[in-house]
Write a protein that holds these residues in place. Structure first.
Motif, PDB file in Angstrom:
ATOM      1  N   PRO A 221      43.990  35.616  43.655  1.00 48.79           N
ATOM      2  CA  PRO A 221      42.665  35.878  44.211  1.00 48.79           C
ATOM      3  C   PRO A 221      41.519  35.892  43.199  1.00 48.79           C
ATOM      4  O   PRO A 221      40.388  36.160  43.580  1.00 48.79           O
ATOM      5  CB  PRO A 221      42.843  37.282  44.791  1.00 48.79           C
ATOM      6  N   VAL A 222      41.768  35.636  41.889  1.00 51.41           N
ATOM      7  CA  VAL A 222      40.687  35.792  40.904  1.00 51.41           C
ATOM      8  C   VAL A 222      40.371  34.503  40.153  1.00 51.41           C
ATOM      9  O   VAL A 222      39.593  34.543  39.205  1.00 51.41           O
ATOM     10  CB  VAL A 222      41.024  36.901  39.880  1.00 51.41           C
ATOM     11  N   GLY A 223      40.929  33.370  40.555  1.00 52.12           N
ATOM     12  CA  GLY A 223      40.737  32.129  39.808  1.00 52.12           C
ATOM     13  C   GLY A 223      39.283  31.680  39.776  1.00 52.12           C
ATOM     14  O   GLY A 223      38.723  31.270  40.798  1.00 52.12           O
ATOM     15  N   ALA A 224      38.666  31.743  38.608  1.00 54.96           N
ATOM     16  CA  ALA A 224      37.240  31.411  38.492  1.00 54.96           C
ATOM     17  C   ALA A 224      36.991  29.932  38.771  1.00 54.96           C
ATOM     18  O   ALA A 224      36.012  29.571  39.445  1.00 54.96           O
ATOM     19  CB  ALA A 224      36.735  31.787  37.101  1.00 54.96           C
ATOM     20  N   ALA A 225      37.843  29.045  38.237  1.00 54.91           N
ATOM     21  CA  ALA A 225      37.669  27.618  38.484  1.00 54.91           C
ATOM     22  C   ALA A 225      37.867  27.300  39.967  1.00 54.91           C
ATOM     23  O   ALA A 225      37.170  26.461  40.541  1.00 54.91           O
ATOM     24  CB  ALA A 225      38.642  26.816  37.630  1.00 54.91           C
ATOM     25  N   MET A 226      38.836  27.960  40.584  1.00 53.45           N
ATOM     26  CA  MET A 226      39.089  27.773  42.015  1.00 53.45           C
ATOM     27  C   MET A 226      37.844  28.112  42.834  1.00 53.45           C
ATOM     28  O   MET A 226      37.415  27.330  43.701  1.00 53.45           O
ATOM     29  CB  MET A 226      40.251  28.656  42.449  1.00 53.45           C
ATOM     30  N   TYR A 227      37.242  29.270  42.574  1.00 52.68           N
ATOM     31  CA  TYR A 227      36.064  29.684  43.331  1.00 52.68           C
ATOM     32  C   TYR A 227      34.887  28.746  43.080  1.00 52.68           C
ATOM     33  O   TYR A 227      34.113  28.440  43.997  1.00 52.68           O
ATOM     34  CB  TYR A 227      35.681  31.124  42.976  1.00 52.68           C
ATOM     35  N   ALA A 228      34.742  28.279  41.838  1.00 50.12           N
ATOM     36  CA  ALA A 228      33.639  27.371  41.529  1.00 50.12           C
ATOM     37  C   ALA A 228      33.759  26.067  42.326  1.00 50.12           C
ATOM     38  O   ALA A 228      32.790  25.611  42.940  1.00 50.12           O
ATOM     39  CB  ALA A 228      33.615  27.072  40.026  1.00 50.12           C
ATOM     40  N   VAL A 229      34.955  25.474  42.332  1.00 54.97           N
ATOM     41  CA  VAL A 229      35.157  24.206  43.038  1.00 54.97           C
ATOM     42  C   VAL A 229      35.038  24.401  44.547  1.00 54.97           C
ATOM     43  O   VAL A 229      34.392  23.602  45.242  1.00 54.97           O
ATOM     44  CB  VAL A 229      36.532  23.615  42.666  1.00 54.97           C
TER      45      VAL A 229
ATOM     46  N   VAL B 279      46.131  37.790  39.226  1.00 52.10           N
ATOM     47  CA  VAL B 279      45.193  38.908  39.407  1.00 52.10           C
ATOM     48  C   VAL B 279      44.310  39.165  38.188  1.00 52.10           C
ATOM     49  O   VAL B 279      43.392  39.981  38.266  1.00 52.10           O
ATOM     50  CB  VAL B 279      45.962  40.210  39.752  1.00 52.10           C
ATOM     51  N   ILE B 280      44.572  38.493  37.058  1.00 50.38           N
ATOM     52  CA  ILE B 280      43.790  38.733  35.839  1.00 50.38           C
ATOM     53  C   ILE B 280      43.286  37.410  35.298  1.00 50.38           C
ATOM     54  O   ILE B 280      44.038  36.424  35.233  1.00 50.38           O
ATOM     55  CB  ILE B 280      44.626  39.468  34.769  1.00 50.38           C
ATOM     56  N   ASP B 281      42.039  37.367  34.891  1.00 53.82           N
ATOM     57  CA  ASP B 281      41.430  36.152  34.331  1.00 53.82           C
ATOM     58  C   ASP B 281      42.154  35.720  33.063  1.00 53.82           C
ATOM     59  O   ASP B 281      42.677  36.543  32.301  1.00 53.82           O
ATOM     60  CB  ASP B 281      39.958  36.430  34.034  1.00 53.82           C
ATOM     61  N   ALA B 282      42.163  34.391  32.825  1.00 48.03           N
ATOM     62  CA  ALA B 282      42.902  33.839  31.692  1.00 48.03           C
ATOM     63  C   ALA B 282      42.415  34.391  30.358  1.00 48.03           C
ATOM     64  O   ALA B 282      43.219  34.738  29.482  1.00 48.03           O
ATOM     65  CB  ALA B 282      42.787  32.313  31.700  1.00 48.03           C
TER      66      ALA B 282
ATOM     67  N   VAL C 152      41.222  46.954  41.713  1.00 46.73           N
ATOM     68  CA  VAL C 152      41.322  46.978  43.176  1.00 46.73           C
ATOM     69  C   VAL C 152      39.997  47.385  43.802  1.00 46.73           C
ATOM     70  O   VAL C 152      39.610  46.888  44.875  1.00 46.73           O
ATOM     71  CB  VAL C 152      42.451  47.949  43.604  1.00 46.73           C
ATOM     72  N   MET C 153      39.251  48.259  43.137  1.00 49.66           N
ATOM     73  CA  MET C 153      37.950  48.697  43.643  1.00 49.66           C
ATOM     74  C   MET C 153      36.886  47.620  43.516  1.00 49.66           C
ATOM     75  O   MET C 153      35.777  47.779  44.033  1.00 49.66           O
ATOM     76  CB  MET C 153      37.499  49.942  42.881  1.00 49.66           C
ATOM     77  N   GLY C 154      37.213  46.523  42.839  1.00 50.65           N
ATOM     78  CA  GLY C 154      36.271  45.414  42.730  1.00 50.65           C
ATOM     79  C   GLY C 154      35.380  45.447  41.518  1.00 50.65           C
ATOM     80  O   GLY C 154      34.431  44.656  41.418  1.00 50.65           O
ATOM     81  N   LEU C 155      35.669  46.326  40.559  1.00 47.85           N
ATOM     82  CA  LEU C 155      34.853  46.382  39.344  1.00 47.85           C
ATOM     83  C   LEU C 155      35.114  45.125  38.511  1.00 47.85           C
ATOM     84  O   LEU C 155      36.249  44.651  38.430  1.00 47.85           O
ATOM     85  CB  LEU C 155      35.232  47.620  38.534  1.00 47.85           C
ATOM     86  N   PRO C 156      34.084  44.535  37.918  1.00 46.21           N
ATOM     87  CA  PRO C 156      34.316  43.374  37.055  1.00 46.21           C
ATOM     88  C   PRO C 156      35.363  43.677  35.990  1.00 46.21           C
ATOM     89  O   PRO C 156      35.447  44.802  35.473  1.00 46.21           O
ATOM     90  CB  PRO C 156      32.933  43.129  36.421  1.00 46.21           C
ATOM     91  N   VAL C 157      36.161  42.664  35.662  1.00 45.77           N
ATOM     92  CA  VAL C 157      37.312  42.873  34.788  1.00 45.77           C
ATOM     93  C   VAL C 157      36.881  43.462  33.442  1.00 45.77           C
ATOM     94  O   VAL C 157      37.567  44.335  32.893  1.00 45.77           O
ATOM     95  CB  VAL C 157      38.065  41.546  34.580  1.00 45.77           C
ATOM     96  N   ALA C 158      35.763  42.987  32.892  1.00 43.32           N
ATOM     97  CA  ALA C 158      35.328  43.482  31.587  1.00 43.32           C
ATOM     98  C   ALA C 158      35.116  44.992  31.615  1.00 43.32           C
ATOM     99  O   ALA C 158      35.518  45.718  30.689  1.00 43.32           O
ATOM    100  CB  ALA C 158      34.041  42.779  31.163  1.00 43.32           C
TER     101      ALA C 158
ATOM    102  N   ALA D 268      48.667  31.203  30.842  1.00 45.22           N
ATOM    103  CA  ALA D 268      47.519  32.062  31.144  1.00 45.22           C
ATOM    104  C   ALA D 268      46.394  31.272  31.793  1.00 45.22           C
ATOM    105  O   ALA D 268      45.719  31.761  32.707  1.00 45.22           O
ATOM    106  CB  ALA D 268      47.027  32.742  29.861  1.00 45.22           C
ATOM    107  N   THR D 269      46.187  30.024  31.342  1.00 44.34           N
ATOM    108  CA  THR D 269      45.107  29.196  31.877  1.00 44.34           C
ATOM    109  C   THR D 269      45.304  28.899  33.350  1.00 44.34           C
ATOM    110  O   THR D 269      44.323  28.744  34.097  1.00 44.34           O
ATOM    111  CB  THR D 269      45.015  27.876  31.079  1.00 44.34           C
ATOM    112  N   LEU D 270      46.554  28.811  33.798  1.00 44.38           N
ATOM    113  CA  LEU D 270      46.810  28.529  35.215  1.00 44.38           C
ATOM    114  C   LEU D 270      46.206  29.594  36.121  1.00 44.38           C
ATOM    115  O   LEU D 270      45.954  29.337  37.300  1.00 44.38           O
ATOM    116  CB  LEU D 270      48.314  28.407  35.465  1.00 44.38           C
ATOM    117  N   GLY D 271      45.970  30.789  35.578  1.00 42.02           N
ATOM    118  CA  GLY D 271      45.336  31.831  36.379  1.00 42.02           C
ATOM    119  C   GLY D 271      43.920  31.493  36.797  1.00 42.02           C
ATOM    120  O   GLY D 271      43.386  32.080  37.751  1.00 42.02           O
ATOM    121  N   ASN D 272      43.279  30.536  36.109  1.00 42.36           N
ATOM    122  CA  ASN D 272      41.930  30.111  36.505  1.00 42.36           C
ATOM    123  C   ASN D 272      41.917  29.375  37.835  1.00 42.36           C
ATOM    124  O   ASN D 272      40.852  29.195  38.433  1.00 42.36           O
ATOM    125  CB  ASN D 272      41.335  29.184  35.439  1.00 42.36           C
TER     126      ASN D 272
END
Length: 425
Positions: A373-381, A329-332, A13-19, A365-369
């Motif tokens: 609010p965290v879909g990496a593929a969504m933000y890229a496109v 909310v979590i990357d695939a 929630v604080m915005g820290l990278p997931v890793a 799990a892949t659908l989360g991309n």
């Protein structure tokens, strides 16, 4: 583990990278257990990356980047347009076919979505398709890419969950066809309502068809060679990754002759960044996974779920719905790394095949991309096409529902997943 979960959620929630959020949560677990050796977190992080099967991941990433620069992608697009050009919304249908054909090339949904957005996104908008739909179909269509072998998610699940990677590769083909059919039918319905014209108005001449098939032959041959190499025992999963790099170099240099020295350097540079990101996630998730296993979280969850239902299919549907919800909310990649130590023991205890469940789990799990609010593929496109996330989300609801229905259907149709693995192995 309750405090660990709370810390993980707060850091996200604080915005820290997931890793780093998952690493922080893992650190909290070890602070709760001072009896454990102080060096244990570092040892777990290092040992997690020493799994020999994981060597396939950097090799496949490098092979995919090499193939994207050796002329394969453009040839596959020509073939996809030829196959689907006479359908309404022809370029949208072509993008789906291209995602399927690219499954054996990039292995990454995010890479495929971004590449297609750059190649044909602008042309699709120029042909009258809504911007939100264009971003949605290019994003969600990329779900096919990691399901057709080789997929990084399959390697992660197989290596962490001790499941045959070769059987997982074979298991992805028929589900990918089901996913493609669901997206193609949804696209045809939307295109008809929107009045979008076909890309081609005439049938392809035989010479055109043979030319396109010949140009895309080497790319389409790649996943077939992977399965043959694994099934025959000629290669292990790690060795097949090295073969993929060799294959990409031969195609780019000797066959298509389009892989330049500059392109080779760019492919290596891009691959180093991609590999570093994936391996950092794997390493930093190790203390967290260790805590999950030490606290017997899988057994606790299994007992709780078995208390809800005794039906194997109902239990799998509950897990799939939970994974779909977590994907918002979590990357695939994180989902697969986090949950693989938990869920396979549960479904094994119910008598389910881990390959069947694994494929359903990886797709969910892949659908989360592709979802906020965290879909990496969504933000890229959306970034490439300049589409607001809200507009993308509204246009993508039918696509998400179509794919979610396929995932649930695969739970009740294990034969679609296991037919090829049982036939080959």
């Amino acid at each position: 583990m309750t405090l660990v979960a709370i810390v993980f959620a707060l850091l996200l929630v604080m915005g820290l990278p997931v890793a780093f959020a998952i690493a922080g949560a893992g650190a909290v677990f070890f602070l709760q257990h001072p009896e454990l050796p102080f060096t244990q977190p570092a040892q777990q992080a290092i040992s997690q990356t020493q799994n020999f099967s994981l060597l396939a991941i950097p090799l496949f990433i490098l092979a995919g980047n090499l193939m994207n620069r050796c002329g394969i992608t453009g040839r596959l697009l020509d073939l996809a347009t030829l196959l689907t050009g006479r359908l309404r919304g022809g370029l949208a249908q072509a993008s789906l076919v291209l995602s399927g054909l690219m499954g054996g090339v990039s292995g990454s949904a995010i890479a495929d979505a971004a590449m297609q957005a750059r190649m044909i996104g602008g042309e699709m908008i120029a042909r009258g398709m809504s911007r939100g739909f264009v971003a949605g179909i290019l994003s969600f269509g990329a779900v096919l890419t990691p399901i057709i072998p080789p997929g990084i998610g399959m390697i992660l699940y197989g290596s962490i969950g001790n499941v045959s990677i070769g059987r997982l590769f074979a298991a992805g083909i028929l589900p990918a066809l089901c996913l493609w059919l669901a997206l193609a039918l949804t696209t045809a319905f939307i295109a008809r309502r929107g009045g979008w014209p076909p890309e081609r108005t005439r049938r392809a001449r035989p010479a055109e068809a043979f030319s396109a098939l010949g140009a895309g032959f080497w790319a389409m041959l790649f996943p077939v060679m992977l399965l043959i190499g694994l099934r025959s025992g000629l290669f292990t999963p790690s060795e097949i990754g090295a073969f993929a790099v060799f294959y990409a170099l031969v195609i780019g240099i000797a066959v298509y002759r389009e892989l330049s020295r500059k392109g080779l350097g760019q492919a290596i540079e891009t691959s180093l960044g991609d590999i570093g990101g994936v391996m950092l996630l794997i390493a930093l998730s190790a203390p967290f996974s260790y805590g999950i296993i030490l606290e017997r979280v899988p057994e606790d969850i299994a007992r709780a779920m078995l208390g809800l239902t005794e039906s194997r299919e109902a239990l799998m549907v509950l897990i799939v719905l939970a994974v779909l919800a977590a994907g918002f909310v979590i990357d695939a990649t994180i989902l697969i790394i986090m949950l693989t130590p938990i869920v396979p023991p549960i479904v094994r205890g119910m008598g389910a095949d881990p390959v069947h469940f694994g494929m359903v789990f990886i797709i969910a799990a892949t659908l989360g991309n592709f979802t906020p609010p965290v879909g990496a593929a969504m933000y890229a496109v959306c970034a490439i096409l300049g589409v607001p996330v809200g507009e993308y989300t509204r246009a993508s609801v039918p696509l998400f529902l179509a794919l979610a229905l396929v995932v649930v259907a695969l739970v009740f149709l294990p034969g679609l997943v296991l037919f090829l693995p049982n036939l080959i192995y």
